[in-house]
Design an enzyme around this catalytic site. Structure first.
Site, PDB file in Angstrom:
ATOM      1  N   ASN A   7       0.851  -1.180   0.000  1.00 58.76           N
ATOM      2  CA  ASN A   7       0.000   0.000   0.000  1.00 58.76           C
ATOM      3  C   ASN A   7       0.900   1.249   0.000  1.00 58.76           C
ATOM      4  O   ASN A   7       1.703   1.441   0.913  1.00 58.76           O
ATOM      5  CB  ASN A   7      -0.891  -0.005   1.249  1.00 58.76           C
ATOM      6  CG  ASN A   7      -1.908   1.116   1.236  1.00 58.76           C
ATOM      7  OD1 ASN A   7      -1.579   2.260   0.973  1.00 58.76           O
ATOM      8  ND2 ASN A   7      -3.152   0.800   1.542  1.00 58.76           N
ATOM      9  N   HIS A  10       0.883   6.295   1.851  1.00 58.31           N
ATOM     10  CA  HIS A  10       1.614   7.282   2.639  1.00 58.31           C
ATOM     11  C   HIS A  10       2.753   7.957   1.880  1.00 58.31           C
ATOM     12  O   HIS A  10       3.326   8.932   2.376  1.00 58.31           O
ATOM     13  CB  HIS A  10       2.072   6.664   3.952  1.00 58.31           C
ATOM     14  CG  HIS A  10       0.904   6.369   4.844  1.00 58.31           C
ATOM     15  ND1 HIS A  10       0.031   7.351   5.252  1.00 58.31           N
ATOM     16  CD2 HIS A  10       0.431   5.207   5.361  1.00 58.31           C
ATOM     17  CE1 HIS A  10      -0.913   6.807   5.998  1.00 58.31           C
ATOM     18  NE2 HIS A  10      -0.699   5.523   6.076  1.00 58.31           N
ATOM     19  N   HIS A  43      -5.760   3.500  -1.515  1.00 54.71           N
ATOM     20  CA  HIS A  43      -7.093   3.797  -0.986  1.00 54.71           C
ATOM     21  C   HIS A  43      -7.497   5.182  -1.467  1.00 54.71           C
ATOM     22  O   HIS A  43      -6.922   6.181  -1.049  1.00 54.71           O
ATOM     23  CB  HIS A  43      -7.050   3.736   0.548  1.00 54.71           C
ATOM     24  CG  HIS A  43      -8.386   3.947   1.200  1.00 54.71           C
ATOM     25  ND1 HIS A  43      -8.582   3.792   2.553  1.00 54.71           N
ATOM     26  CD2 HIS A  43      -9.601   4.292   0.706  1.00 54.71           C
ATOM     27  CE1 HIS A  43      -9.835   4.020   2.864  1.00 54.71           C
ATOM     28  NE2 HIS A  43     -10.478   4.342   1.755  1.00 54.71           N
ATOM     29  N   ARG A  45      -9.729   7.767  -0.864  1.00 52.33           N
ATOM     30  CA  ARG A  45     -10.688   8.224   0.137  1.00 52.33           C
ATOM     31  C   ARG A  45     -11.579   9.335  -0.417  1.00 52.33           C
ATOM     32  O   ARG A  45     -11.180  10.091  -1.302  1.00 52.33           O
ATOM     33  CB  ARG A  45      -9.958   8.730   1.382  1.00 52.33           C
ATOM     34  CG  ARG A  45      -9.443   7.614   2.286  1.00 52.33           C
ATOM     35  CD  ARG A  45      -8.768   8.193   3.504  1.00 52.33           C
ATOM     36  NE  ARG A  45      -8.444   7.164   4.489  1.00 52.33           N
ATOM     37  CZ  ARG A  45      -9.235   6.827   5.502  1.00 52.33           C
ATOM     38  NH1 ARG A  45     -10.379   7.457   5.669  1.00 52.33           N
ATOM     39  NH2 ARG A  45      -8.885   5.884   6.348  1.00 52.33           N
ATOM     40  N   ARG A  49      -7.415  12.667   1.058  1.00 54.01           N
ATOM     41  CA  ARG A  49      -6.339  13.130   1.953  1.00 54.01           C
ATOM     42  C   ARG A  49      -4.964  12.693   1.479  1.00 54.01           C
ATOM     43  O   ARG A  49      -3.962  13.288   1.847  1.00 54.01           O
ATOM     44  CB  ARG A  49      -6.573  12.630   3.382  1.00 54.01           C
ATOM     45  CG  ARG A  49      -6.439  11.132   3.556  1.00 54.01           C
ATOM     46  CD  ARG A  49      -6.556  10.723   5.002  1.00 54.01           C
ATOM     47  NE  ARG A  49      -7.889  10.989   5.537  1.00 54.01           N
ATOM     48  CZ  ARG A  49      -8.317  10.509   6.704  1.00 54.01           C
ATOM     49  NH1 ARG A  49      -7.506   9.796   7.457  1.00 54.01           N
ATOM     50  NH2 ARG A  49      -9.534  10.751   7.120  1.00 54.01           N
ATOM     51  N   GLU A  70      -8.620   0.188  -2.723  1.00 52.96           N
ATOM     52  CA  GLU A  70      -9.448   0.242  -1.520  1.00 52.96           C
ATOM     53  C   GLU A  70     -10.389   1.435  -1.637  1.00 52.96           C
ATOM     54  O   GLU A  70      -9.993   2.500  -2.111  1.00 52.96           O
ATOM     55  CB  GLU A  70      -8.585   0.378  -0.272  1.00 52.96           C
ATOM     56  CG  GLU A  70      -7.720  -0.841   0.005  1.00 52.96           C
ATOM     57  CD  GLU A  70      -6.910  -0.713   1.277  1.00 52.96           C
ATOM     58  OE1 GLU A  70      -6.417  -1.746   1.759  1.00 52.96           O
ATOM     59  OE2 GLU A  70      -6.761   0.427   1.782  1.00 52.96           O
ATOM     60  N   THR A 101      -7.965   3.339   8.939  1.00 52.41           N
ATOM     61  CA  THR A 101      -9.129   2.479   9.088  1.00 52.41           C
ATOM     62  C   THR A 101      -9.099   1.801  10.450  1.00 52.41           C
ATOM     63  O   THR A 101      -8.111   1.188  10.836  1.00 52.41           O
ATOM     64  CB  THR A 101      -9.157   1.425   7.966  1.00 52.41           C
ATOM     65  OG1 THR A 101      -9.095   2.090   6.706  1.00 52.41           O
ATOM     66  CG2 THR A 101     -10.440   0.614   8.033  1.00 52.41           C
ATOM     67  N   GLU A 151     -10.631  -9.712   3.281  1.00 54.79           N
ATOM     68  CA  GLU A 151      -9.339  -9.347   3.857  1.00 54.79           C
ATOM     69  C   GLU A 151      -9.550  -9.207   5.356  1.00 54.79           C
ATOM     70  O   GLU A 151     -10.262  -8.301   5.804  1.00 54.79           O
ATOM     71  CB  GLU A 151      -8.800  -8.047   3.265  1.00 54.79           C
ATOM     72  CG  GLU A 151      -7.442  -7.662   3.840  1.00 54.79           C
ATOM     73  CD  GLU A 151      -6.870  -6.381   3.262  1.00 54.79           C
ATOM     74  OE1 GLU A 151      -6.016  -5.761   3.923  1.00 54.79           O
ATOM     75  OE2 GLU A 151      -7.284  -5.988   2.143  1.00 54.79           O
ATOM     76  N   HIS A 191      -3.385  -4.930   7.772  1.00 56.67           N
ATOM     77  CA  HIS A 191      -3.567  -3.772   8.646  1.00 56.67           C
ATOM     78  C   HIS A 191      -2.649  -3.847   9.861  1.00 56.67           C
ATOM     79  O   HIS A 191      -2.699  -4.785  10.644  1.00 56.67           O
ATOM     80  CB  HIS A 191      -5.002  -3.573   9.125  1.00 56.67           C
ATOM     81  CG  HIS A 191      -5.234  -2.165   9.642  1.00 56.67           C
ATOM     82  ND1 HIS A 191      -5.355  -1.082   8.805  1.00 56.67           N
ATOM     83  CD2 HIS A 191      -5.320  -1.672  10.892  1.00 56.67           C
ATOM     84  CE1 HIS A 191      -5.527   0.019   9.522  1.00 56.67           C
ATOM     85  NE2 HIS A 191      -5.501  -0.309  10.795  1.00 56.67           N
TER      86      HIS A 191
END
Length: 248
Positions: A7, A10, A43, A45, A49, A70, A101, A151, A191
């Site tokens: 992922n 970030h 993801h 969103r 963000r 995601e 999340t 998941e 996660h």
């Protein structure tokens, strides 16, 4: 061996801190693949963000491995995903005020909505995964709405305070995988996983994919994306060799 989904949200978080053009998550995805990533996860969103619409579009054009998007069930995001056509989407719960999340999707109370969204993606030939806690009723609901994958949320395992708590969480995840297998649903996990806690999980769970982001991006600040991904890939491989072999 378990496939590694990286992922890269970030990387975009760092870029958006200055609202500039770097670091570019598209470049990060390419380096992650060179490091051994089997899947690139982002993801999109509703509040944008970190990952932006442009990122998703360019990743679809450039990622040569599996792209996993995601997302929430918001109509705007669903329409973007259907237009972009990633290989897989993962429906996740989403709150504007959360840092990350916080738990699994509650399918049981949203069955009708989720079933409608799942059908739209499956009609478009896109695989569907649901990010859920390892609870029997949620796994059964995932089967009922037609998802091919779940998941399992590993946040509670990652945050375990001691060995007893950790082992309890592992047993719960193992039971979740068993229920999924019995129901014909394929199981992934993710996660909160790090270089320190991923080994036991790999040895304990018979799953197809692990999705890891923050820990890899954090290490990449010091080592670079390619090396950070290859180190995680090597850990998964080594601990896969420690897993007891199942003889049918």
């Amino acid at each position: 061996m378990i496939k590694l989904g990286v992922n890269i949200d970030h990387v975009a978080t760092l870029r958006q801190a200055r609202k500039t053009f770097e670091p570019d998550p598209i470049t990060a995805a390419s380096l992650a693949v060179l490091g051994g990533a089997d899947i690139i996860t982002v993801h999109l969103r509703e509040d944008r963000r970190h990952i932006q619409d442009r990122d998703v579009r360019l990743l679809r054009e450039t990622v040569c491995t599996k792209l996993n998007l995601e997302m929430s069930t918001a109509p705007e995001i669903v329409d973007i995903a259907l237009k972009t056509k990633p290989e897989q989407i993962t429906l996740v719960p989403e709150k504007r005020q959360e840092i990350t999340t916080e738990g699994g999707l509650d399918i049981v109370t949203q069955k009708k909505t989720i079933m409608h969204v799942v059908k739209r993606f499956q009609d478009a030939g896109i695989l569907v995964s649901l990010f859920i806690d390892a609870e029997e009723d949620q796994i059964e609901a995932a089967r009922d709405v037609g998802a091919q994958f779940i998941e399992l949320h590993t946040g509670n395992y990652a945050n375990a305070k001691d060995v007893t708590d950790r082992n309890t969480m592992i047993e719960k995840l193992q039971n979740g995988v068993k229920i999924a297998n019995k129901l014909g649903v394929r199981a992934n996990a993710g996660h909160g996983l790090t270089y320190q806690n991923v080994g036991l999980l790999v040895e304990s769970l018979d799953i197809e994919e692990l999705h890891i982001g923050h820990s890899i991006v954090s290490r990449a600040v010091f080592t670079g994306i390619q090396k950070a991904v290859s180190e995680m890939k090597e850990l998964i491989y080594r601990h896969s060799l420690q897993k007891p072999q199942i003889i049918n």
